[in-house]
Design a protein around this motif. Structure first.
Motif, PDB file in Angstrom:
ATOM      1  N   VAL A   1       0.899  -1.169   0.000  1.00  0.00           N
ATOM      2  CA  VAL A   1       0.000   0.000   0.000  1.00  0.00           C
ATOM      3  C   VAL A   1       0.932   1.212   0.000  1.00  0.00           C
ATOM      4  O   VAL A   1       1.515   1.572   1.022  1.00  0.00           O
ATOM      5  CB  VAL A   1      -0.944   0.001   1.216  1.00  0.00           C
ATOM      6  N   HIS A   2       1.085   1.798  -1.179  1.00  0.00           N
ATOM      7  CA  HIS A   2       2.223   2.673  -1.467  1.00  0.00           C
ATOM      8  C   HIS A   2       1.767   4.102  -1.726  1.00  0.00           C
ATOM      9  O   HIS A   2       0.924   4.348  -2.580  1.00  0.00           O
ATOM     10  CB  HIS A   2       2.962   2.128  -2.703  1.00  0.00           C
ATOM     11  N   ARG A   3       2.333   5.022  -0.978  1.00  0.00           N
ATOM     12  CA  ARG A   3       2.047   6.443  -1.173  1.00  0.00           C
ATOM     13  C   ARG A   3       2.926   6.976  -2.308  1.00  0.00           C
ATOM     14  O   ARG A   3       4.146   6.782  -2.293  1.00  0.00           O
ATOM     15  CB  ARG A   3       2.346   7.210   0.107  1.00  0.00           C
ATOM     16  N   THR A   4       2.302   7.622  -3.298  1.00  0.00           N
ATOM     17  CA  THR A   4       3.072   8.124  -4.432  1.00  0.00           C
ATOM     18  C   THR A   4       2.487   9.437  -4.910  1.00  0.00           C
ATOM     19  O   THR A   4       1.334   9.777  -4.612  1.00  0.00           O
ATOM     20  CB  THR A   4       3.075   7.105  -5.589  1.00  0.00           C
TER      21      THR A   4
ATOM     22  N   VAL B   1      -1.090  15.059  -7.818  1.00  0.00           N
ATOM     23  CA  VAL B   1      -1.938  14.576  -6.735  1.00  0.00           C
ATOM     24  C   VAL B   1      -1.242  13.416  -6.027  1.00  0.00           C
ATOM     25  O   VAL B   1      -0.678  12.533  -6.668  1.00  0.00           O
ATOM     26  CB  VAL B   1      -3.310  14.124  -7.272  1.00  0.00           C
ATOM     27  N   GLU B   2      -1.287  13.410  -4.694  1.00  0.00           N
ATOM     28  CA  GLU B   2      -0.743  12.291  -3.928  1.00  0.00           C
ATOM     29  C   GLU B   2      -1.853  11.284  -3.665  1.00  0.00           C
ATOM     30  O   GLU B   2      -2.987  11.647  -3.339  1.00  0.00           O
ATOM     31  CB  GLU B   2      -0.144  12.784  -2.611  1.00  0.00           C
ATOM     32  N   ALA B   3      -1.528  10.003  -3.818  1.00  0.00           N
ATOM     33  CA  ALA B   3      -2.531   8.951  -3.644  1.00  0.00           C
ATOM     34  C   ALA B   3      -1.858   7.681  -3.163  1.00  0.00           C
ATOM     35  O   ALA B   3      -0.640   7.512  -3.267  1.00  0.00           O
ATOM     36  CB  ALA B   3      -3.268   8.700  -4.956  1.00  0.00           C
ATOM     37  N   TRP B   4      -2.692   6.774  -2.625  1.00  0.00           N
ATOM     38  CA  TRP B   4      -2.233   5.449  -2.209  1.00  0.00           C
ATOM     39  C   TRP B   4      -2.501   4.446  -3.329  1.00  0.00           C
ATOM     40  O   TRP B   4      -3.594   4.425  -3.893  1.00  0.00           O
ATOM     41  CB  TRP B   4      -2.969   5.006  -0.946  1.00  0.00           C
TER      42      TRP B   4
ATOM     43  N   PRO C   1      -6.898  10.076  -1.383  1.00  0.00           N
ATOM     44  CA  PRO C   1      -7.306   9.260  -2.532  1.00  0.00           C
ATOM     45  C   PRO C   1      -6.650   7.882  -2.476  1.00  0.00           C
ATOM     46  O   PRO C   1      -5.489   7.746  -2.076  1.00  0.00           O
ATOM     47  CB  PRO C   1      -6.780  10.057  -3.742  1.00  0.00           C
ATOM     48  N   VAL C   2      -7.415   6.876  -2.883  1.00  0.00           N
ATOM     49  CA  VAL C   2      -6.925   5.497  -2.927  1.00  0.00           C
ATOM     50  C   VAL C   2      -7.180   4.946  -4.327  1.00  0.00           C
ATOM     51  O   VAL C   2      -8.306   5.012  -4.833  1.00  0.00           O
ATOM     52  CB  VAL C   2      -7.636   4.619  -1.878  1.00  0.00           C
TER      53      VAL C   2
END
Length: 423
Positions: free
Chosen positions: A32-35, A41-44, A324-325
């Motif tokens: 489950v990676h934060r990028t 936009v930052e999302a998982w 956001p996922v």
């Protein structure tokens, strides 16, 4: 001494060509990676099968972008390009129950097994007609000449777009899937043109709607009829519904046909087995084969946006409310913890509960039609052009840039020309 674990670079052109090694790294080291996405936009990113399936069904993950913690500018960078400015946000990909339940019930009547079966002869007619256009030449670009127009004309027929207007839809749809390859602002302009046309078409159909439905009534007429009989479907909801069915209903099928054909051409033994099965008039391997192609290199790489409505955990990773996922279907469907030899194409694979069309209440409503189009297209290609071959090196092929979908820009092929066909 073991080599250090180097995090792969995501969302480059090299990554687009073959994202699967990077997804394998993420599954193992950062499931489950934060990028930070190309949009800023930052999302998982959720990459393991078990976590992905859980997230797809988790009602704490909303589809409504109002829950995104970003400001208005950040919110505009999510979703389908152009839908916000064209006032097309109230569709199945952006709403939660109870509105989602109400709208899905309205449109589900168009995708019942019986309705899809009734549509099968038209899909076969379109498929043969398109192949007729290039069968005499001995070569074609299967994306532009076959995989792209087939679902456009099919979904237009289903919606009830008059034949004389369908080429306009083909032009608008072409601009929408070109993404970075088109002129600046071209996607938004095409979406607005489509929005204006749909509003006008809905109005015309409402004015001419007969008192009782005829056999095989088109989807737009059915939506109007339901709305006029107490289902409270607003004009914006009707236009947005038609828009998302067009958008989701053509690009996923383009990619299923394109990616599927490409996978078969790269795996000649599997292709030969399928070809022999089709020649014998068998259906079983074609049915399991479509499911395997959806798993192996499916048309939807990431499920559409979700937003945490409260703090929660996915795969032991804490997610903050408003984050956001993005569930990476392509990674989950090659998870060795769920699938034996996941990087191997096996058209006879039985244990194949892939996530190619999602899971839970947002499972793709048009999946039965997409499967019909995919089966018809691939079976007819292999039957009519039995010596079909790639006409370019795999390294020369280009994949369309974009976050959600996975598909080729072009697929040049060659084959023995059929001089008997009249174009």
């Amino acid at each position: 001494m073991n080599a250090p674990h180097i995090e792969p670079e995501l969302f480059t052109w090299e990554f687009a060509t073959d994202p699967y090694p990077a997804y394998a790294w993420l599954r193992e080291h950062s499931p489950v990676h934060r990028t930070t996405l190309p949009s800023g936009v930052e999302a998982w990113l959720v990459t393991r099968y078990t976590d992905a399936k859980q997230a797809l069904a988790d009602q704490r993950l909303s589809k409504n972008p109002v829950h995104h913690s970003e400001d208005a500018q950040g919110k505009s960078k999510t979703g389908i390009p152009g839908e916000r400015s064209a006032n097309l946000m109230t569709h199945l990909l952006n709403i939660d129950p109870p509105d989602h339940t109400r709208l899905r019930r309205l449109v589900s009547k168009a995708f019942t097994p019986r309705r899809v079966a009734e549509f099968a002869p038209r899909v076969q007619e379109l498929t043969d007609h398109l192949i007729d256009q290039f069968a005499r030449t001995g070569s074609a670009d299967l994306i532009h000449e076959f995989a792209f127009p087939l679902p456009i004309y099919a979904i237009c027929d289903l919606l009830g777009v008059p034949r004389e207007d369908q080429d306009d839809f083909r032009d608008w749809a072409g601009m929408m899937i070109r993404h970075q390859g088109g002129p600046r602002g071209g996607v938004a302009r095409s979406v607005k043109k489509m929005r204006g046309y749909l509003a006008e078409l809905i109005h015309r159909k409402r004015e001419a709607l007969p008192d009782t439905p005829g056999p095989g009534e088109d989807l737009i007429s059915g939506l109007i009829r339901a709305s006029d009989h107490g289902e409270h479907l607003t004009e914006n909801e009707a236009a947005a519904m038609c828009f998302v069915l067009l958008f989701a209903g053509f690009e996923t099928v383009i990619n299923l046909i394109g990616n599927g054909t490409y996978a078969l051409l790269r795996n000649p033994k599997q292709r030969a087995q399928l070809q022999k099965s089709i020649e014998r008039g068998e259906q079983e391997l074609l049915d399991t084969g479509i499911e395997e192609l959806l798993r192996y290199d499916g048309p939807v790489e990431l499920a559409t946006w979700r937003y945490a409505t409260e703090p929660l955990e996915i795969g032991e990773q804490h997610i903050t409310s408003g984050d956001p996922v993005l569930v990476v279907l392509a990674a989950a469907d090659r998870d060795p913890a769920r699938f034996d030899e996941p990087d191997t194409l096996d058209l006879s694979r039985r244990d194949n509960q892939h996530l190619g069309y999602g899971h839970g209440i947002h499972y793709c409503i048009g999946a039965p039609l997409a499967r019909l189009e995919g089966r018809t297209a691939l079976a007819t290609l292999l039957r009519r052009l039995p010596d079909l071959q790639l006409a370019a090196a795999p390294t020369d092929l280009r994949w369309r840039g974009g976050l959600i979908m996975r598909g080729l820009r072009n697929l040049p092929v060659e084959f023995t020309a059929d001089r008997q066909v009249t174009p």
